[in-house]
Structure formats: structure tokens, C-alpha cells
Design a protein around this motif. Structure first.
Motif, PDB file in Angstrom:
ATOM      1  N   ASN A 377      47.589  12.561  16.241  1.00 34.02           N
ATOM      2  CA  ASN A 377      47.690  12.005  17.579  1.00 34.02           C
ATOM      3  C   ASN A 377      47.144  12.958  18.701  1.00 34.02           C
ATOM      4  OD1 ASN A 377      48.146   9.418  16.969  1.00 34.02           O
ATOM      5  ND2 ASN A 377      50.417   9.873  17.331  1.00 34.02           N
ATOM      6  N   GLY A 378      47.662  14.308  18.476  1.00 32.43           N
ATOM      7  CA  GLY A 378      47.162  15.539  19.111  1.00 32.43           C
ATOM      8  C   GLY A 378      45.636  15.709  19.056  1.00 32.43           C
ATOM      9  N   LEU A 379      45.242  15.499  17.850  1.00 29.57           N
ATOM     10  CA  LEU A 379      43.741  15.807  17.619  1.00 29.57           C
ATOM     11  C   LEU A 379      42.705  14.702  18.231  1.00 29.57           C
ATOM     12  CD1 LEU A 379      43.657  16.932  13.729  1.00 29.57           C
ATOM     13  CD2 LEU A 379      43.255  18.514  15.973  1.00 29.57           C
ATOM     14  N   LYS A 380      43.234  13.499  18.184  1.00 30.51           N
ATOM     15  CA  LYS A 380      42.670  12.467  18.898  1.00 30.51           C
ATOM     16  C   LYS A 380      42.541  12.451  20.293  1.00 30.51           C
ATOM     17  CE  LYS A 380      43.843   8.985  15.011  1.00 30.51           C
ATOM     18  NZ  LYS A 380      44.506   7.725  14.870  1.00 30.51           N
ATOM     19  N   ARG A 381      43.708  12.970  20.939  1.00 34.45           N
ATOM     20  CA  ARG A 381      43.806  13.211  22.219  1.00 34.45           C
ATOM     21  C   ARG A 381      42.866  14.179  22.911  1.00 34.45           C
ATOM     22  NH1 ARG A 381      49.454  12.536  21.420  1.00 34.45           N
ATOM     23  NH2 ARG A 381      49.814  14.582  21.433  1.00 34.45           N
ATOM     24  N   HIS A 382      42.626  15.285  22.025  1.00 32.52           N
ATOM     25  CA  HIS A 382      41.636  16.371  22.140  1.00 32.52           C
ATOM     26  C   HIS A 382      40.386  15.961  22.049  1.00 32.52           C
ATOM     27  CE1 HIS A 382      39.464  20.116  21.348  1.00 32.52           C
ATOM     28  NE2 HIS A 382      39.127  19.522  20.467  1.00 32.52           N
ATOM     29  N   VAL A 383      40.143  14.976  21.190  1.00 28.37           N
ATOM     30  CA  VAL A 383      38.417  14.793  21.120  1.00 28.37           C
ATOM     31  C   VAL A 383      38.130  13.739  22.111  1.00 28.37           C
ATOM     32  CG1 VAL A 383      36.745  13.373  19.585  1.00 28.37           C
ATOM     33  CG2 VAL A 383      38.431  14.987  18.443  1.00 28.37           C
ATOM     34  N   ARG A 384      39.088  12.763  22.557  1.00 30.42           N
ATOM     35  CA  ARG A 384      38.885  11.716  23.519  1.00 30.42           C
ATOM     36  C   ARG A 384      38.785  12.448  24.711  1.00 30.42           C
ATOM     37  NH1 ARG A 384      42.882   8.153  20.638  1.00 30.42           N
ATOM     38  NH2 ARG A 384      41.376   6.249  20.007  1.00 30.42           N
ATOM     39  N   ARG A 385      39.577  13.399  25.198  1.00 40.51           N
ATOM     40  CA  ARG A 385      39.457  14.121  26.437  1.00 40.51           C
ATOM     41  C   ARG A 385      38.270  14.762  26.604  1.00 40.51           C
ATOM     42  NH1 ARG A 385      40.318  19.335  28.507  1.00 40.51           N
ATOM     43  NH2 ARG A 385      40.815  20.245  26.611  1.00 40.51           N
ATOM     44  N   HIS A 386      37.441  15.318  25.664  1.00 35.62           N
ATOM     45  CA  HIS A 386      36.070  15.817  25.725  1.00 35.62           C
ATOM     46  C   HIS A 386      35.224  14.765  25.934  1.00 35.62           C
ATOM     47  CE1 HIS A 386      37.862  19.788  23.884  1.00 35.62           C
ATOM     48  NE2 HIS A 386      37.655  19.841  25.290  1.00 35.62           N
ATOM     49  N   ILE A 387      35.212  13.584  25.148  1.00 36.07           N
ATOM     50  CA  ILE A 387      34.241  12.710  25.309  1.00 36.07           C
ATOM     51  C   ILE A 387      34.457  12.029  26.983  1.00 36.07           C
ATOM     52  CG2 ILE A 387      33.759  10.236  24.626  1.00 36.07           C
ATOM     53  CD1 ILE A 387      34.457  10.861  21.939  1.00 36.07           C
ATOM     54  N   GLU A 388      35.523  11.881  27.378  1.00 32.01           N
ATOM     55  CA  GLU A 388      35.804  11.449  28.809  1.00 32.01           C
ATOM     56  C   GLU A 388      35.168  12.530  29.578  1.00 32.01           C
ATOM     57  OE1 GLU A 388      40.068  10.798  29.098  1.00 32.01           O
ATOM     58  OE2 GLU A 388      40.065   9.046  27.847  1.00 32.01           O
ATOM     59  N   LEU A 389      35.467  13.929  29.654  1.00 31.18           N
ATOM     60  CA  LEU A 389      34.914  14.932  30.190  1.00 31.18           C
ATOM     61  C   LEU A 389      33.306  14.532  30.347  1.00 31.18           C
ATOM     62  CD1 LEU A 389      37.196  17.977  29.708  1.00 31.18           C
ATOM     63  CD2 LEU A 389      36.976  16.582  31.735  1.00 31.18           C
ATOM     64  N   GLY A 390      32.741  14.405  29.125  1.00 29.51           N
ATOM     65  CA  GLY A 390      31.490  14.399  28.932  1.00 29.51           C
ATOM     66  C   GLY A 390      30.752  13.292  29.881  1.00 29.51           C
ATOM     67  N   GLU A 391      31.411  12.137  29.731  1.00 29.03           N
ATOM     68  CA  GLU A 391      31.142  10.843  30.508  1.00 29.03           C
ATOM     69  C   GLU A 391      31.064  11.238  31.937  1.00 29.03           C
ATOM     70  OE1 GLU A 391      33.762   7.987  29.045  1.00 29.03           O
ATOM     71  OE2 GLU A 391      32.712   7.650  26.972  1.00 29.03           O
ATOM     72  N   ASN A 392      32.240  11.589  32.432  1.00 38.89           N
ATOM     73  CA  ASN A 392      32.296  12.108  33.770  1.00 38.89           C
ATOM     74  C   ASN A 392      30.908  13.078  34.358  1.00 38.89           C
ATOM     75  OD1 ASN A 392      34.709  11.008  34.064  1.00 38.89           O
ATOM     76  ND2 ASN A 392      35.908  12.800  33.782  1.00 38.89           N
ATOM     77  N   PHE A 393      30.738  14.028  33.583  1.00 36.35           N
ATOM     78  CA  PHE A 393      29.660  14.791  33.783  1.00 36.35           C
ATOM     79  C   PHE A 393      28.335  13.981  34.015  1.00 36.35           C
ATOM     80  CE2 PHE A 393      26.136  17.596  32.749  1.00 36.35           C
ATOM     81  CZ  PHE A 393      26.281  18.894  33.705  1.00 36.35           C
ATOM     82  N   ALA A 394      28.074  13.138  32.809  1.00 33.30           N
ATOM     83  CA  ALA A 394      26.714  12.341  32.972  1.00 33.30           C
ATOM     84  C   ALA A 394      26.709  11.478  34.161  1.00 33.30           C
ATOM     85  CB  ALA A 394      26.896  11.378  31.727  1.00 33.30           C
TER      86      ALA A 394
END
Length: 545
Positions: A377-394
Motif C-alpha cells: 500500500n505504501g508503494l501504491k501511494r507513492h506511485v499514485r502521488r507522483h502521477i497526480e503531481l504530473g497531472e497537476n503540472f500538465a
């Protein structure tokens, strides 16, 4: 150094590492030294007598590093490296280190399930599958390409058209046929495949062909594109034997059409298909990306770098195969000094037969530490957080930066790829949106080349449709400006970005998957990009007036 001296030195080193991580924000994202800077600072030869650790220590990564793809490191993985260095087992066979061998098998089975790979990739599968840790995705490609070459030669030399033995009566004839085939072998990748496939072909002594892709297909390799390439090669009497399909290409994070490729493979069963998922493969731990593995059961190998996005330091590249036999057959050699009862019994795994080198490090330990201390679950939160950050940047680029930038490929896996927008393009697009487009213009497929009126189309803000055509002159100007923005930013050193060229378009890549990167760092990067682009465009407009 005795035990007590080591204890003090280790404590001091750990303190220094922690201090380093805690001060990353204040450091440059990229070094500003010149090549050759280090030699004048060091003695011309090592000391004749040993020095104290305190003297050595005196001579001894940043969240603003948004270039390439991340190579993360965390404290649990550092502890794994510490123990691995202490154990220092060569680990080329089970007898050398049972724990090293068996933990690798177990950890890779953990990962296989976590990544939602087909069950045939497990070490317990009836097909004889399993995984092995290589040093890098490039090393993995070389390894599986050699296995693919040897398997293809064996199959084609003995049964070229489904006919037993080609009528050969002796070993000499068979060897002649093998050498004839070797001169015709071709490895394939799309034009967006990583350069490691072409390099592997050089090492393996085979030809390499690149398959074109188009923006209309999101720069992904399609089944039709693959089939056309295979048929063309056969017409040239060449022997296509290997393909790198990619999940997350380097330039745009494109995802090849795996189901279509799997259908083509049914017609070309001797073609070895390897999936290079070095960076984006980590996203497969998320249930919402599980569908991307459809078709993998038809493929021959899959590789992803745990050291890129899953909080483990370099090197830890995990290769999975549904059938291990071709790999072992290509690399197995057992001189008398390596023979032992455990290996000959067939009850143990000797990973020396799964790789090019003989010796290997205890890499599984650091992955095991990360899995245990973060949990799935910690690894999933880590990857999801970065995908969300990337979406924010875009989103910032699309909204606040719409008059400065164009997104040239669909943002995905925390990667945004952009180019500088010319002022004329901004004005023209506004007119088009208002319905003032020239009626005489015709639709053109995105980025597929130069149309009859010498214009090259681009994607605007990642939309898979044509919004505006760029003339060759405008494309050249935009490329010059984008490169100038990129070079100024990296020269300043506050953040570090990389560039790429996509269908003749020079672009900047922004990756938000650094473990220590948060929204504030990305906001800083966007502000630097916007400010630099404004400065460059102001200077450009003055020059053209």
C-alpha cells in the motif's frame, strides 16, 4: 580499521548521509563543474601509508532533479546495500549463497504478483517461468536478445518451414545453415524505443531496424506497423527474430499496443517479444493500470527497473520470463570447477546461467527491505502521488501556460513533454477557436511528416487531433526557442530537465517522479519554465521586429 573504528566511522557516515538528504533543497540540481575538475584536487597517487577515516571523510540528489527518469534511493534500500556489502557473496550458484539465491526467487515472485503479470512468469509456474535481477534494463535487453538469437537459430536451422531437419544429414550442414541465418538476423524496435535495443543489436552482431510510429497513435507501436515491417523484411529475405515493445517510452512515455502485437506474434511464433517497462512498469502495481498487461502471456520476457520508481537504489532491474529454458540454454556453461551435486540435481537455481557475468551481488536484499518497510500500500501511494503531481503540472501548462507552451504528447506516468509556443501560434489558435479558420485548409494527420503545402502538424496541449499546422519555418523557430529555454534553465542549476526530439520537434521533458519532489518543487519548476520562456520570447520578438 578495527571493529570499534568501523563503528565510529559508520555512525559518522550515517549522520553525514542524513544531513545530505536534509539539505537537498539548498543544493544545485546539477553540477556546475567543468570536465576534468577532480584530478587536480586529488593526489597523483594513493598514500603509501593508510590514512585515518576522518581525513578520508573530509574529501568526500536533489528534489529539483526532473530530468531523465528518477533513480531513487531510500533509507531501507541503503540498509540493504550495507548488508549486501557486508555479506559479499559472489552468488553465482546456489551453493555459494543459498539465502542470496532463494531470496531473489521469492522476492521476484512477490513482484510478479504485485505487478499483475501473468502467472506463467512465476518461478512456480508449470511453464518453467521465473525472474532474475539484472544490473539495468540495457543489460536485460542484451541478455534476452542473445537468448532470442540462439533460440531462433535452433528453431529455424532445424525446422525452417515446419520441415524436420531441412533434410540435413550431418552436423556440418546444420552449422552452415546456422551461419547463413546469422547473417540475416534482424532485431526490431519502434522509433521511440530506447537506444539500448540498437546497442544490444550491435553487441549481438545482428542488424537493427526501427519501425515508424505516428502521433495519431500516441507514438505507440501498432500491430499493423509491426506486421508491415515483418513482411517487408521477409521480402528482403531477412530474418526478424526479436522485438522490443515498450511500456513507457523515454521521450513521451508511450505505451505500445500490446494486444495487437500479441495477435501478430501468433502469425510469427518464432519472434521473441520483450517488453521494456524500465520506468513506467512500476505503475502496474496500481489496479487501474492492470489492463496494460493484456497480451503479456504471449510474450517472451518483461523487464522493469525497481531502482527507477519503486524506492530502491541502483542497480535492480527485474526480468521475468514465462519460460526460462531459452535463457539458460544460451548462457549455461559448467566447467569442472563449478560442478556440484546441488546444481547437477536440478533442484536449485543457479543464476549464473540467467545472465552474462558469472558473479553477482545480493541485490534482492534491498528490494526485500523496501517491500517490507513500505508495504504494497505504501508503494501504491507513492506511485499514485507522483502521477497526480504530473497531472497537476500538465494542468498548469494547459491553463496558466497556454500562451507559452504546447504539450506535444499525451501526459502520462508523471511525464509532461512540452515545447515553446510562438506568439503567432497563440494568436492564430485563438482565431481558430472563434471559428475563423481558413476554409481552404485541409486536415492532416498529426506529426506524420510534411504536407503538400510544406506544413508540419503538431499536437496542441496533448489532444490527439489536429488543431494547428506549423510551417517548416515556424517549426525551426520554435525548436530554437525551446532549446534556448532548456539550456538557460539547466545552466542556472535551480532545476534540471532533459530534452528530446519527437518527429522533428524539439521538446522539454518534465518528470515528477523523484521521491522527494512535492507540489512546491513542481510549482517552482513551472514558474522557472514560464519566466524563462517569457524572457526568451520577449528577446525573440525584439529581434524579428
Amino acid at each position: 580499521m578495527n571493529a570499534e573504528e568501523f563503528r565510529r566511522a559508520a555512525h559518522s557516515s550515517v549522520d553525514e548521509i542524513i544531513d545530505y538528504f536534509s539539505t537537498l533543497d539548498s543544493r544545485r540540481a546539477v553540477s556546475n563543474v567543468e570536465p576534468g575538475y577532480l584530478r587536480p584536487l586529488l593526489p597523483s597517487a594513493p598514500p603509501e601509508e593508510g590514512e585515518k577515516w576522518e581525513d578520508v571523510q573530509k574529501d568526500i540528489k536533489s528534489p529539483n532533479f526532473m530530468a531523465f527518469f528518477p533513480a531513487n534511493v531510500t533509507y531501507p534500500s541503503l540498509l540493504g546495500e550495507l548488508y549486501s556489502a557486508a555479506f559479499t557473496a559472489p552468488a553465482f550458484n546456489w551453493l555459494c549463497s543459498p539465502a542470496c539465491t532463494e531470496l531473489e526467487t521469492i522476492v521476484l515472485d512477490y513482484l510478479c504478483n504485485l505487478l499483475h503479470l501473468p502467472s506463467s512468469y512465476l518461478s512456480t509456474s508449470p511453464t518453467g517461468g521465473g525472474g532474475v535481477i539484472q544490473g539495468s534494463a540495457s543489460e536485460a535487453i542484451v541478455t534476452v536478445m542473445i537468448a532470442a538469437r540462439e533460440r531462433y537459430i535452433r528453431q529455424r536451422a532445424r525446422q525452417p518451414n515446419g520441415e524436420e531437419n531441412l533434410g540435413m544429414t550431418n552436423k556440418e550442414e546444420e552449422e552452415r545453415e546456422e551461419w547463413r541465418l546469422r547473417s540475416r538476423l534482424v532485431a526490431l524496435g519502434s522509433e521511440m524505443s530506447h537506444s539500448s535495443t540498437q546497442k544490444a543489436a550491435m553487441i549481438a552482431g545482428v542488424k537493427y531496424r526501427s519501425i515508424p510510429v505516428s502521433a495519431a497513435d500516441d507514438f505507440a507501436l501498432t500491430g499493423c506497423g509491426l506486421k508491415d515491417a515483418l513482411e517487408d523484411l521477409r521480402k528482403e529475405e531477412l530474418e526478424p527474430f526479436y522485438l522490443t515493445a515498450t511500456l513507457g517510452t523515454t521521450s513521451t512515455c508511450a505505451v505500445d499496443q500490446f494486444r495487437e502485437i500479441a495477435d501478430v506474434k501468433k502469425e510469427y511464433p518464432n519472434l521473441w517479444v520483450h517488453v521494456d517497462a524500465a520506468y513506467a512498469g512500476a505503475a502496474l502495481i496500481l489496479e487501474e493500470y492492470q489492463e496494460l498487461t493484456e497480451g503479456f502471456e504471449m510474450f517472451d520476457s518483461f523487464d522493469m527497473n525497481v531502482h527507477k520508481w519503486l524506492l530502491t537504489n541502483f542497480d535492480a532491474s527485474c526480468v521475468f520470463l514465462p519460460r526460462r529454458e531459452p535463457l539458460i540454454s544460451a548462457f549455461s556453461i559448467t566447467p569442472s570447477y563449478l560442478q556440484n551435486n546441488y546444481s547437477t540435481s536440478g533442484l536449485v537455481t543457479d543464476y549464473r546461467d540467467w545472465q552474462i557475468p558469472l558473479g553477482r551481488r545480493f541485490r534482492a536484499l534491498k528490494i526485500w527491505f523496501v517491500l517490507r518497510m513500505y508495504g504494497t500500500n505504501g508503494l501504491k501511494r507513492h506511485v499514485r502521488r507522483h502521477i497526480e503531481l504530473g497531472e497537476n503540472f500538465a494542468g498548469w501548462v494547459r491553463d496558466e501556460g497556454r500562451n507559452l507552451f504546447q504539450i506535444v504528447a499525451k501526459p502520462r506516468f508523471a511525464l509532461t513533454v512540452l515545447t515553446v509556443r510562438l506568439p503567432d501560434e497563440t494568436r492564430d489558435e485563438s482565431a481558430e477557436v472563434a471559428g475563423k479558420r481558413d476554409k481552404g485548409r485541409t486536415e492532416t494527420k498529426i506529426n506524420e511528416g510534411v504536407a503538400e503545402d510544406d506544413v508540419q502538424p503538431v499536437i496542441i496541449n496533448g489532444d490527439a487531433k489536429r488543431v494547428k499546422d506549423r510551417s517548416a519555418e515556424m517549426l525551426t523557430e520554435a525548436n530554437v526557442l525551446t532549446k534556448e529555454v532548456y539550456e538557460r534553465i539547466n545552466a542556472a542549476g535551480e532545476i534540471f530537465l532533459t530534452s528530446t526530439v519527437i518527429k522533428d520537434t524539439y521538446a522539454i521533458r518534465v518528470v515528477s517522479a523523484n521521491e522527494q519532489t512535492d507540489e512546491a518543487h513542481l510549482r517552482k519548476a513551472f514558474d522557472i519554465l514560464s519566466g524563462t520562456a517569457k524572457d526568451v520570447l520577449v528577446e525573440w520578438e525584439k529581434d524579428v521586429q
